[in-house]
Motif scaffolding. Structure first.
Motif, PDB file in Angstrom:
ATOM      1  N   PHE A   4      66.693 -78.965  42.275  1.00 52.47           N
ATOM      2  CA  PHE A   4      66.758 -78.427  40.901  1.00 52.47           C
ATOM      3  C   PHE A   4      66.052 -77.337  40.296  1.00 52.47           C
ATOM      4  O   PHE A   4      65.197 -77.177  40.785  1.00 52.47           O
ATOM      5  N   THR A   5      66.446 -76.632  39.380  1.00 51.07           N
ATOM      6  CA  THR A   5      65.796 -75.442  38.738  1.00 51.07           C
ATOM      7  C   THR A   5      65.019 -76.014  37.831  1.00 51.07           C
ATOM      8  O   THR A   5      65.292 -77.058  37.195  1.00 51.07           O
ATOM      9  N   LYS A  29      61.815 -72.384  41.114  1.00 52.97           N
ATOM     10  CA  LYS A  29      61.786 -71.425  39.958  1.00 52.97           C
ATOM     11  C   LYS A  29      61.901 -70.009  40.929  1.00 52.97           C
ATOM     12  O   LYS A  29      61.319 -69.608  41.864  1.00 52.97           O
ATOM     13  N   ARG A  30      62.921 -69.205  40.306  1.00 51.77           N
ATOM     14  CA  ARG A  30      63.395 -68.011  40.944  1.00 51.77           C
ATOM     15  C   ARG A  30      63.651 -68.254  42.481  1.00 51.77           C
ATOM     16  O   ARG A  30      63.249 -67.677  43.277  1.00 51.77           O
TER      17      ARG A  30
END
Length: 82
Positions: A4-5, A29-30
């Protein structure tokens, strides 16, 4: 492992936590893994696996001392179970 982000954490926290109870979950993240969420039980298993105890020959418990001496004797006499 599910991923999941960070931005999904706000919208799907319940789903993420439920998934983490079943298997570790990666938070990205990114596109890069930054955090892993896992159960407390799994964490304790990992931490316990990392713990090691060192002894000197003089303060080693009897079972550790005996195992060490048996191993040394096997090396010296060439009685390896390889």
């Amino acid at each position: 492992m599910k991923q999941f982000t960070f931005s999904e954490v706000n919208r799907q926290s319940g789903e993420i936590l439920d998934a983490a109870l079943v298997e570790p979950v990666a938070l990205t993240k990114r596109g890069k893994e930054k955090l892993i969420i896992l159960t407390a039980e799994k964490y304790q298993q990992l931490v316990g696996a990392l713990k090691t105890t060192a002894y000197t020959l003089e303060d080693a418990p009897d079972d550790v001392h005996d195992t060490l001496m048996e191993g040394l004797d096997a090396i010296i006499t060439g009685d390896n179970d390889d």
